[in-house]
Design a protein around this motif. Structure first.
Motif, PDB file in Angstrom:
ATOM      1  N   ARG A   1       0.842  -1.195   0.000  1.00  0.00           N
ATOM      2  CA  ARG A   1       0.000   0.000   0.000  1.00  0.00           C
ATOM      3  C   ARG A   1       0.881   1.251   0.000  1.00  0.00           C
ATOM      4  O   ARG A   1       1.833   1.361   0.770  1.00  0.00           O
ATOM      5  CB  ARG A   1      -0.904   0.004   1.230  1.00  0.00           C
ATOM      6  CG  ARG A   1      -1.826   1.213   1.304  1.00  0.00           C
ATOM      7  CD  ARG A   1      -2.692   1.140   2.536  1.00  0.00           C
ATOM      8  NE  ARG A   1      -3.522   2.342   2.665  1.00  0.00           N
ATOM      9  CZ  ARG A   1      -4.345   2.593   3.668  1.00  0.00           C
ATOM     10  NH1 ARG A   1      -4.468   1.687   4.642  1.00  0.00           N
ATOM     11  NH2 ARG A   1      -5.052   3.698   3.714  1.00  0.00           N
ATOM     12  N   GLY A   2       0.543   2.196  -0.845  1.00  0.00           N
ATOM     13  CA  GLY A   2       1.250   3.470  -0.902  1.00  0.00           C
ATOM     14  C   GLY A   2       2.507   3.451  -1.745  1.00  0.00           C
ATOM     15  O   GLY A   2       3.159   4.486  -1.907  1.00  0.00           O
TER      16      GLY A   2
ATOM     17  N   THR B   1       4.096   6.591  -0.236  1.00  0.00           N
ATOM     18  CA  THR B   1       3.440   7.799   0.266  1.00  0.00           C
ATOM     19  C   THR B   1       2.358   7.396   1.260  1.00  0.00           C
ATOM     20  O   THR B   1       1.468   6.598   0.946  1.00  0.00           O
ATOM     21  CB  THR B   1       2.818   8.603  -0.886  1.00  0.00           C
ATOM     22  OG1 THR B   1       3.838   8.916  -1.839  1.00  0.00           O
ATOM     23  CG2 THR B   1       2.197   9.889  -0.371  1.00  0.00           C
ATOM     24  N   LEU B   2       2.458   7.924   2.479  1.00  0.00           N
ATOM     25  CA  LEU B   2       1.473   7.621   3.521  1.00  0.00           C
ATOM     26  C   LEU B   2       0.184   8.403   3.282  1.00  0.00           C
ATOM     27  O   LEU B   2       0.109   9.289   2.421  1.00  0.00           O
ATOM     28  CB  LEU B   2       2.058   7.961   4.892  1.00  0.00           C
ATOM     29  CG  LEU B   2       3.378   7.260   5.272  1.00  0.00           C
ATOM     30  CD1 LEU B   2       3.818   7.680   6.673  1.00  0.00           C
ATOM     31  CD2 LEU B   2       3.232   5.750   5.185  1.00  0.00           C
ATOM     32  N   ASP B   3      -0.826   8.095   4.060  1.00  0.00           N
ATOM     33  CA  ASP B   3      -2.133   8.736   3.892  1.00  0.00           C
ATOM     34  C   ASP B   3      -2.059  10.246   4.076  1.00  0.00           C
ATOM     35  O   ASP B   3      -2.839  10.997   3.476  1.00  0.00           O
ATOM     36  CB  ASP B   3      -3.143   8.146   4.883  1.00  0.00           C
ATOM     37  CG  ASP B   3      -3.479   6.684   4.572  1.00  0.00           C
ATOM     38  OD1 ASP B   3      -3.251   6.277   3.415  1.00  0.00           O
ATOM     39  OD2 ASP B   3      -3.939   5.972   5.475  1.00  0.00           O
ATOM     40  N   ASP B   4      -1.127  10.714   4.924  1.00  0.00           N
ATOM     41  CA  ASP B   4      -1.025  12.157   5.158  1.00  0.00           C
ATOM     42  C   ASP B   4      -0.129  12.856   4.130  1.00  0.00           C
ATOM     43  O   ASP B   4       0.181  14.039   4.273  1.00  0.00           O
ATOM     44  CB  ASP B   4      -0.509  12.431   6.571  1.00  0.00           C
ATOM     45  CG  ASP B   4       0.901  11.872   6.793  1.00  0.00           C
ATOM     46  OD1 ASP B   4       1.464  11.265   5.852  1.00  0.00           O
ATOM     47  OD2 ASP B   4       1.433  12.041   7.910  1.00  0.00           O
ATOM     48  N   GLY B   5       0.312  12.092   3.111  1.00  0.00           N
ATOM     49  CA  GLY B   5       1.136  12.675   2.065  1.00  0.00           C
ATOM     50  C   GLY B   5       2.627  12.601   2.313  1.00  0.00           C
ATOM     51  O   GLY B   5       3.435  13.005   1.465  1.00  0.00           O
TER      52      GLY B   5
END
Length: 871
Positions: free
Chosen positions: A743-744, A782-786
């Motif tokens: 993921r990401g 890239t994490l959920d917070d960018g």
């Protein structure tokens, strides 16, 4: 020295001086003759190393702990006078302690009973030939009979001594030590059978073994890119003690950036006659290289632009019209090339006509500095002994059977034009060779010769590519990913014998030179003086006891006699036996603090208690007392670690404080600071540089079978179609596929295994030597917070002998830099299944630290409970 030695150069000089010191003792005490070799790949700076060794030999060197040989005489011998002249110039360029008057070219008029101490004499094969005036003796009766009414003194060459007389007299003088340096020692050497058939070999062996009544030269040093023939010849030499050969690690030379990283070979699909297509292609490469250097000079705001050179290598009996047609093709393809940009280095030292063009002659050693030469026509005379770093393109018209001449010439072209690697731009770190007369099967032999070397040419460090593609930054990769890439810490290889104080003063010099920290040198010395003052206050009793030890000579306490008003301080220090004993202890203390800092600290202490303007005698006494204090301070066991720690702390503080200023400098200045950072006995962090261009192979070879490499997507570098060619084994393929599915996931980077600022390196200790491991992969997500995070994943083979040291190095790196990554993992296969170790875990690192081999192996750790399946 005018140049700062690279770490491998310093190591080689240290080892060579150890041999020269032994050789001197063996000769002076037992009259034993010795020999050894210094071997380093082309471009490693053998002449610079020789200059440093000669400086120490003639003048001594505190850093190397080497005492001068006041009777040293050096003969520098090669088989070409132009090579000697080039060497003489390089020695003058490198050394600031050997005067140009001490480098003597032995001409035919040379006529002296002995060589003078402290000088380097340049001799070549021709000067020792049987017809040379230097070796021609005379018969007095015959001379007088031929003279007739003329005075007997009117001899043909007014020669009282032949060169052999001079050599013999020098060897027999008990106050002199004669050292013979054989330059490019693989040339002119042969075994005893060949010697009888080869005049050059005969002359060299006469120098080594002696001839007639002339004894062999006591100390023989062979300097070459490969010393096989030298070593073979020395095995048959008259009884000599063989000292340990000094061999420079080619990996360290490659890391230094002094030589180019990549050789690109361009071969037609089928062998054929002269091919104008490849000439046009070579001309395009010359144009592209010229443009790239121009852009780089503008970007870096440099006044001097590298003007790359093309070499046209032709057979020994070339067709002038064929050369003319090649030159016509070049000018047609590159009309901006100024007229008169062509020269030749043929044996005919005159202007030659090629087609309808008149081409002047130039000496090989003048090509590098002669920027007007952009195309050089050559045969094989320049294959050995000259260097031209700006030669970046070669077209060889030589037949496939001339592999040796081609590989030798390529070996002369591998020096970096600016004596440093251009960060991130492999095009400017590359030499390109086009071979119209070769087929692809034969080209493999050129690659093999470059990779493995032979007895005339050392293996070439770096990569050799035949089928390749240029890859550039992936346009799909956002700036945030590259920022995360450049924030990752790489490491330097620690240097043997590095001194923190020298590192600090070198940093101070650079900061002051760039105006970043004015008077940085004085500030550094003042800080270290203050630190030593604190140490004295905290260790008064210990230092007082050591000070009394310094003042005790032969069981009695002494004081320097300052009553003799007629004696100067220097006379007192040199002539008084007690003062000489104190001076010896003080000299040893300078090895702890460095001579420069010890000197300024003596002044610092003396000025505290006296002023030379008010009372010169009082100040003189204060200087003597300060030297005694410093000498005693150097005897305190704990002072070395304390002093080094203070110097290291200040250097790191300045590096952090002025890092932004340094980063804003051009590449040339940043390289100076990079070298300062590397002057450490511990691994140091350095930044990664974004790669702007790189060459990658597109085909795999297994014997004569050639297959296309698969291309991969989402790599940080890609070709014009967005793909990245890479040959991955089963483990690596599994890792890339697994990480790409997380993921990401955004992009991945296959970490180059070659040194460079775009390759992440980790230092590890193995068999007492620091080496570098370059982890295979870096993945960016890239994490959920960018936020962009990096994962370091290294498929780690456990079957190799260095598996445990590499794993330990990676674990130590993870301990220091865990916050720079989301994950740091080592992966290995156990019983057909990939297993992973999380190196950010304390218990995993502790287990790795206890690995010793034997029953507790890296394999067992991956199979144990601390590892998990790689999913």
């Amino acid at each position: 020295m005018k140049f700062t030695l690279k770490d491998y150069q310093r190591d080689a000089v240290r080892d060579a001086l150890a041999n020269l010191g032994k050789a001197r003792r063996y000769w002076r005490s037992e009259r034993d003759k010795t020999h050894f070799s210094l071997t380093a790949v082309t471009g490693a700076g053998k002449t610079v190393m020789a200059a440093a060794a000669f400086e120490a030999l003639f003048h001594g060197d505190d850093d190397f702990g080497f005492e001068a040989d006041t009777g040293a005489v050096v003969i520098w011998f090669s088989d070409d006078p132009s090579l000697n002249e080039q060497t003489r110039f390089r020695l003058m360029e490198a050394s600031d302690r050997i005067n140009h008057t001490d480098m003597v070219v032995v001409e035919n008029t040379f006529n002296r009973p002995k060589f003078d101490a402290g000088k380097i004499y340049f001799l070549n094969t021709q000067k020792l030939g049987k017809n040379s005036l230097l070796v021609r003796g005379f018969d007095q009766d015959e001379l007088e009979a031929k003279a007739g009414s003329l005075l007997p003194e009117t001899r043909p060459d007014l020669r009282a001594y032949t060169i052999w007389d001079t050599i013999q007299n020098t060897i027999e003088d008990p106050d002199l030590t004669l050292y013979l340096v054989l330059d490019e020692a693989h040339r002119g050497m042969g075994n005893s059978t060949m010697a009888s058939q080869n005049a050059k070999s005969t002359i060299v062996l006469r120098l080594i073994n002696g001839t007639g009544g002339v004894p062999g030269i006591p100390v023989v040093l062979g300097i070459s890119a490969t010393a096989d023939r030298f070593n073979q010849a020395m095995e048959g030499a008259t009884k000599r003690v063989k000292l340990d050969n000094v061999t420079v690690d080619p990996t360290k030379v490659q890391e230094s950036g002094l030589i180019k990283d990549t050789i690109l070979l361009d071969i037609p699909e089928e062998a054929g006659e002269f091919d104008t297509v490849l000439i046009r292609r070579a001309t395009d490469k010359l144009k592209e290289s010229t443009q790239a250097w121009n852009e780089y000079a503008k970007q870096q705001d440099e006044s001097h632009t590298v003007l790359p050179l093309m070499v046209l290598q032709v057979p020994n009996t070339p067709d002038p019209n064929e050369i003319g047609r090649a030159l016509d093709t070049i000018y047609a393809r590159y009309p901006e090339l100024p007229p008169g940009s062509v020269a030749h280095v043929f044996g005919q030292h005159t202007t030659l006509r090629f087609g309808n063009r008149d081409v002047p002659h130039i000496e090989p050693q003048r090509v590098q500095e002669s920027d007007w030469v952009r195309v050089l026509v050559a045969k094989d005379a320049i294959s050995t002994g000259w260097d031209c770093p700006r030669a970046e393109v070669m077209v060889s018209f030589r037949a496939a059977s001339d592999r040796t001449h081609i590989t030798q010439l390529l070996g002369r072209m591998v020096r970096s034009p600016l004596a440093r690697r251009i960060p991130g731009n492999e095009r400017l770190n590359t030499v390109e060779c086009l071979l119209p007369k070769f087929d692809r099967k034969t080209a493999i032999s050129v690659v093999d010769a470059l990779i493995s070397g032979d007895d005339t040419q050392a293996a070439t460090p770096g990569r050799i590519l035949i089928d390749y593609v240029e890859v550039k930054p992936n346009p799909a990769a956002p700036v945030s990913v590259w920022q995360a890439f450049e924030a990752l810490p790489s490491q330097t290889r620690p240097q043997r014998g590095a001194k923190p104080a020298k590192r600090l003063t070198a940093l101070a010099h650079e900061l002051a030179s760039d105006g970043i920290l004015p008077n940085a040198g004085k500030l550094a010395h003042a800080a270290l003086h203050e630190a030593l003052d604190r140490f004295q206050r905290d260790n008064r009793e210990t230092i007082a006891a050591r000070r009394e030890t310094v003042l005790t000579v032969d069981g009695r306490t002494v004081r320097a006699d300052l009553q003799g008003k007629a004696k100067s301080f220097n006379q007192l220090w040199e002539e008084d036996a007690d003062a000489a004993a104190i001076a010896d202890v003080y000299r040893r203390a300078t090895h702890v603090f460095t001579p420069d800092i010890a000197r300024t600290y003596v002044d610092h202490l003396a000025y505290k208690v006296a002023n030379p303007d008010r009372d010169a005698e009082e100040f003189l006494e204060a200087i003597v007392e300060a030297r005694v204090t410093v000498a005693g301070l150097g005897l305190v066991t704990e002072v070395q670690a304390y002093f080094d720690g203070e110097a290291d702390r200040l250097a790191k503080t300045w590096m952090a404080q002025y890092g932004a200023h340094i980063k804003a400098l051009n590449d040339d200045r940043k390289e100076s600071y990079r070298q300062v950072i590397e002057m450490s006995s511990d691994p140091q962090d350095v930044e990664l540089i974004k790669p702007e261009t790189r060459f990658e192979p597109t085909k795999a070879r297994d014997g004569h079978t050639v297959t296309d490499l698969p291309t991969w997507q989402n790599h940080l570098l890609c070709d014009k179609d967005g793909g990245y060619p890479a040959e991955l084994n089963a483990w690596e393929t599994k890792v890339v596929e697994t990480e790409s599915g997380r993921r990401g996931f955004g992009f991945w980077y296959r970490n180059p295994q070659q040194p460079g600022q775009s390759s992440l390196g980790v230092a590890y200790l193995s068999d007492g030597q620091y080496r570098m491991v370059r982890p295979d992969f870096i993945f960016f997500a890239t994490l959920d917070d960018g936020t962009v995070v990096a994962d370091l994943v290294d498929p780690h083979g456990t079957q190799f002998s260095d598996a445990i040291p590499k794993l330990r190095g990676l674990a130590q790196y993870a301990q220091t830099h865990a916050t720079a990554y989301r994950r740091i993992e080592a992966v290995a296969e156990v019983k057909g299944k990939l297993r992973v170790l999380d190196l950010t875990r304390d218990d995993v690192r502790a287990a790795i630290d206890t690995l010793q081999g034997g029953d507790v192996t890296a394999q067992s750790l991956f199979a144990g409970i601390l590892a998990s399946d790689y999913l």
